[in-house]
Scaffold this motif. Structure first.
Motif, PDB file in Angstrom:
ATOM      1  N   ASP A  50       0.887  -0.708   0.269  1.00 33.49           N
ATOM      2  CA  ASP A  50      -0.174  -0.096  -0.138  1.00 33.49           C
ATOM      3  C   ASP A  50       0.606   1.144   0.130  1.00 33.49           C
ATOM      4  O   ASP A  50       1.378   1.322   1.123  1.00 33.49           O
ATOM      5  N   TYR A  53       0.760   3.958   2.223  1.00 33.04           N
ATOM      6  CA  TYR A  53       0.834   3.499   3.999  1.00 33.04           C
ATOM      7  C   TYR A  53       1.974   3.208   4.407  1.00 33.04           C
ATOM      8  O   TYR A  53       3.018   3.263   2.847  1.00 33.04           O
ATOM      9  N   ASN A 102       1.183  -2.422   6.258  1.00 31.63           N
ATOM     10  CA  ASN A 102      -0.096  -1.930   6.054  1.00 31.63           C
ATOM     11  C   ASN A 102      -0.992  -2.534   7.452  1.00 31.63           C
ATOM     12  O   ASN A 102      -0.185  -3.432   7.488  1.00 31.63           O
TER      13      ASN A 102
END
Length: 164
Positions: A50, A53, A102
């Motif tokens: 991600d 993140y 994440n």
């Protein structure tokens, strides 16, 4: 270092129980590679990470103190090369560390006293694998991972073929 704990990955679960430096540790790394291969296959090769993140490595305050004093270069590598934040937490019991790739990929593991370097090297390998940077050299730390956290597992020659 005991890798008792679980990592929840997007699209599946992975549990690694082992002792670093042993055949069990090597098995845990093979299982991680297999989980990543299964995950890539189930998502048609799209990224697992991600990018919105910022990852985090955290550990019990006493373990983090050892890492930031004796292994500060390893900590710097994680910050600079992976962009992770690193710090202590009171939420983990003694000798525990947690890697948050994440919100859905979290790995908690145990680091035995006296095996703190193995613990920080496991974090470097785990993060590198999860972030897809395990074969990429970091320009800020040329050759660091290879010289300070060398792969101690024998090559089975099977690649992902030995995944079940």
């Amino acid at each position: 270092v005991s890798l008792a704990g679980a990592a929840t990955l997007r699209g599946g679960n992975s549990t690694a129980e082992a002792v670093l430096g042993s055949a069990g540790y090597c098995r845990a790394l093979r299982e991680l590679r297999c989980e990543m291969a299964r995950l890539r296959n189930s998502t048609n090769g799209t990224a697992v990470v991600d990018t919105q993140y910022q990852g985090r490595l955290e550990a019990h305050k006493d373990l983090m103190s050892v890492w930031t004093t004796k292994y500060s270069t390893h900590v710097g590598y994680i910050k600079s090369c992976y962009g992770y934040t690193v710090g202590p937490t009171n939420l983990l019991p003694e000798h525990k560390a947690r890697i948050k790739v994440n919100p859905r990929t979290i790995k908690t593991y145990h680091v035995n006293p006296g095996e703190e370097e193995d613990g920080i090297c496991y974090a470097i390998k785990y993060i590198g694998t999860m972030e897809g940077k395990s074969t990429t050299e970091c320009s800020a730390y040329p050759g660091f991972r290879q010289s300070n956290c060398p792969e101690q597992c024998p090559d089975t020659g099977g690649g992902n073929d030995d995944c079940q």
